[in-house]
Design an enzyme around this catalytic site. Structure first.
Site, mmCIF file in Angstrom:
data_model
loop_
_atom_site.group_PDB
_atom_site.id
_atom_site.type_symbol
_atom_site.label_atom_id
_atom_site.label_comp_id
_atom_site.label_asym_id
_atom_site.label_seq_id
_atom_site.Cartn_x
_atom_site.Cartn_y
_atom_site.Cartn_z
ATOM 1 N N ALA A 72 20.910 17.149 -61.226
ATOM 2 C CA ALA A 72 19.698 17.803 -61.723
ATOM 3 C C ALA A 72 18.741 18.082 -60.574
ATOM 4 O O ALA A 72 18.227 19.194 -60.417
ATOM 5 C CB ALA A 72 19.032 16.923 -62.779
ATOM 6 N N ASP A 74 32.896 25.501 -63.704
ATOM 7 C CA ASP A 74 33.634 25.326 -62.466
ATOM 8 C C ASP A 74 32.784 26.064 -61.449
ATOM 9 O O ASP A 74 32.764 27.294 -61.431
ATOM 10 C CB ASP A 74 35.032 25.955 -62.560
ATOM 11 C CG ASP A 74 35.827 25.702 -61.293
ATOM 12 O OD1 ASP A 74 35.264 25.881 -60.192
ATOM 13 O OD2 ASP A 74 37.009 25.330 -61.396
ATOM 14 N N HIS A 75 32.046 25.311 -60.631
ATOM 15 C CA HIS A 75 31.015 26.005 -59.835
ATOM 16 C C HIS A 75 31.623 26.978 -58.819
ATOM 17 O O HIS A 75 30.935 27.862 -58.342
ATOM 18 C CB HIS A 75 30.044 25.010 -59.197
ATOM 19 C CG HIS A 75 30.557 24.347 -57.960
ATOM 20 N ND1 HIS A 75 31.456 23.317 -57.992
ATOM 21 C CD2 HIS A 75 30.300 24.581 -56.645
ATOM 22 C CE1 HIS A 75 31.733 22.942 -56.742
ATOM 23 N NE2 HIS A 75 31.042 23.695 -55.904
ATOM 24 N N HIS A 81 38.988 23.887 -59.109
ATOM 25 C CA HIS A 81 38.626 24.940 -58.159
ATOM 26 C C HIS A 81 39.837 25.656 -57.549
ATOM 27 O O HIS A 81 39.876 26.881 -57.470
ATOM 28 C CB HIS A 81 37.784 24.367 -57.022
ATOM 29 C CG HIS A 81 36.654 23.493 -57.473
ATOM 30 N ND1 HIS A 81 35.875 23.792 -58.576
ATOM 31 C CD2 HIS A 81 36.162 22.323 -56.973
ATOM 32 C CE1 HIS A 81 34.949 22.839 -58.717
ATOM 33 N NE2 HIS A 81 35.109 21.939 -57.768
HETATM 34 C C1 BG6 Z 1 33.036 19.274 -56.247
HETATM 35 C C2 BG6 Z 1 33.771 18.016 -55.887
HETATM 36 O O1 BG6 Z 1 33.518 19.779 -57.467
HETATM 37 O O2 BG6 Z 1 33.233 20.249 -55.235
HETATM 38 C C3 BG6 Z 1 33.315 17.500 -54.537
HETATM 39 O O3 BG6 Z 1 33.550 17.031 -56.881
HETATM 40 C C4 BG6 Z 1 33.414 18.578 -53.495
HETATM 41 O O4 BG6 Z 1 34.082 16.362 -54.149
HETATM 42 C C5 BG6 Z 1 32.742 19.848 -53.966
HETATM 43 O O5 BG6 Z 1 32.781 18.108 -52.338
HETATM 44 C C6 BG6 Z 1 32.959 20.997 -52.997
HETATM 45 O O6 BG6 Z 1 32.156 22.071 -53.396
HETATM 46 P P1 BG6 Z 1 31.573 23.108 -52.354
HETATM 47 O O7 BG6 Z 1 30.792 24.093 -53.170
HETATM 48 O O8 BG6 Z 1 30.738 22.324 -51.380
HETATM 49 O O9 BG6 Z 1 32.765 23.717 -51.670
#
Ligand code: BG6
Length: 487
Positions: A18, A175-176, A238
């Site tokens: 958050a 899923d970001h 991802h």
């Molecule tokens: C997250 C994982 O989903 O994605 C983390 O839980 C990881 O372990 C992260 O560090 C990586 O995301 P990004 O956006 O930094 O590539």
């Protein structure tokens, strides 16, 4: 006006996500004028905070922003101390939301954002329904963080619980990576350019490589990570999502359903491996001590909240096969890990060589054509070609055509979370995972974790600051390939 008018409830408002992502993302939407003054956010969590405590945390997370605007923004935030198992909490929440809806003139639209420990996701959903918090005269939507289950059975159980209160088209599974600018660009690069799509198949592509490497170790998340490992933390979501975007057929049109349905077909075509094949297709590694950016770091087993004899993987490399007409015979290699050499997410499409070699470069090697898609930190594409070496005859030299999103544009690119929250407010679920994708990806992942827990695979310790264990390079060299770029 066309502004989305909604209240938003953040479960887990005292948490790290958050503070680090959600408050800044909502603020950026506010600052950009994408949400009007007709919004309110209720932060809930167990702790006994007041509205004021929450607002102070918001100010802290926005300390570089204009204080006047922050003041105005944070006045829309409220806090409710909450016990997820107590019905009274839900009744209080419902009452609070009704009052805010009246105060801000919001037509009963409610977003529920689950950013707390996943063990409560199911309980919260069921109680929201039973206590009629989802009973409004507007729309209700659920945004739900990962991990979405631990394996297929637990994901199914969670899904059944949230489906008690929300229908599939009200569920936004985050899923970001799907919120990243260049991940969204994969489809545009493929489907808006006539020169790529005709070659995008097993006649012209020899293999596809997706790398997401991190420099950081497990940090403070040992407790979570010990039960997850890189396979569940990065690959199930991802990495497989990026593969599906690279491999999908062109959608009939750009609607949520059409795009999802093409992605789902890729997941369905993933070749299911047998338990004794896993050893040959999937590499698992764990970081040992080493040097990262000139600094000595410890190995995974010495990290906080990690078993000193842990066999949890912090690195995975795998070879995936997609059994359909377009991709039969083309390996998709993926790799991801912590404590590697660089923080970078990159896709490389390697094209097949010409049938006959006419030209040679200095070292007698004609480089294969590669299309690199740089997801982060650089955003852009590079096409690797061969040209004539100036002044020579019959000698070639590698040349690169590079396109980068310019840094001004990138600086103003919405953050992944900002985009995803806004999409949810607008009711666009395209960049979220459909249940069928989650179901099929767990089916694929479960075979791997099962083989590993049966001891079917060795854990390779790699030195921190490298690109992973030797076995990861061997995975490709067995097939006559190598990871690009060579670092
Ligand atoms: C997250 C994982 O989903 O994605 C983390 O839980 C990881 O372990 C992260 O560090 C990586 O995301 P990004 O956006 O930094 O590539």
């Amino acid at each position: 006006s066309n502004y989305p008018k909604t209240t938003m409830v953040i479960f887990g408002a005292t948490g790290d996500l958050a503070k680090r992502k959600l408050f800044p993302s909502i603020f950026r939407l506010y600052k950009a004028g994408k949400i009007s003054n007709e919004f309110a956010v209720v932060g809930v969590a167990r702790r006994q905070w007041s509205d004021e405590t929450l607002r102070e945390v918001i100010s802290e997370s926005l300390k570089d922003e204009d204080p006047k605007l922050v003041e105005e923004f944070r006045s829309h935030f409220y806090y409710l101390a909450f016990d997820v198992t107590n019905k009274e909490s839900y009744q209080k929440l419902d009452l609070m939301l009704s009052k805010l809806e009246e105060k801000y003139n919001i037509p009963g639209n409610r977003i529920f954002y689950m950013a707390m420990s996943p063990q409560y996701f199911g309980t919260i959903a069921v109680n929201l329904k039973q206590e009629k918090v989802t009973d409004t005269n507007g729309w209700t939507r659920l945004m739900i963080e990962k991990p979405f289950g631990h394996d297929l059975p637990s994901a199914q159980k969670l899904n059944n619980e949230i489906r008690e209160a929300f229908s599939e088209n009200e569920i936004y599974r985050i899923d970001h990576y799907l919120g990243k600018e260049m991940v969204q660009n994969i489809e545009v690069i493929r489907f808006a350019n006539a020169i790529f799509e005709p070659l995008w198949n097993n006649q012209y592509i020899s293999n596809v490589q997706v790398t997401s490497s991190e420099v950081l170790g497990v940090e403070d998340r040992g407790g979570y990570y010990e039960h997850s490992g890189a396979l569940r933390d990065m690959v199930q979501n991802h990495m497989l999502q990026m593969v599906s975007l690279l491999a999908m057929d062109p959608p009939i049109r750009l609607t949520t359903n059409e795009i999802r349905s093409e992605k789902i077909k890729v997941f369905r075509a993933l070749r299911k491996l047998s338990l004794d094949q896993i050893q040959d297709y999937v590499v698992r590694g764990q970081y040992g001590p080493g040097k990262v950016k000139g600094k000595e770091v410890t190995g995974y087993r010495s990290e906080k909240n990690v078993d000193p004899e842990s066999n949890t993987e912090t690195f995975v490399a795998a070879k995936l096969l997609i059994d359909n007409h377009r991709w039969a015979g083309v390996p998709f290699y993926i790799r991801t890990g912590k404590r590697m050499k660089a923080k970078s997410t990159k896709i490389v499409i390697e094209f097949k060589n010409r049938p006959m070699k006419l030209y040679y470069s200095e070292n007698d090697e004609l480089k294969a054509n590669l299309l690199e898609i740089n997801i982060q930190p650089d955003e852009g594409i590079t096409l690797h070609l061969n040209g004539k070496k100036v002044g020579s005859s019959g000698r070639s030299i590698p040349v690169e055509l590079t396109y980068s999103n310019d840094s001004d544009a990138s600086a103003n690119t919405p953050e992944a979370y900002e985009r995803l929250i806004y999409d949810c407010m607008l009711g666009d679920a395209t960049n979220f995972a459909h249940w069928d994708e989650v179901d099929l990806s767990w089916t694929y992942i479960d075979t791997i974790s099962q083989a590993w827990s049966n001891g079917h695979s060795d854990l390779a310790i790699y030195e921190s600051g490298t690109m992973g264990p030797q076995a990861s390079d061997d995975l490709l060299s067995k097939d006559g390939f190598q990871w690009w770029p060579v670092v």
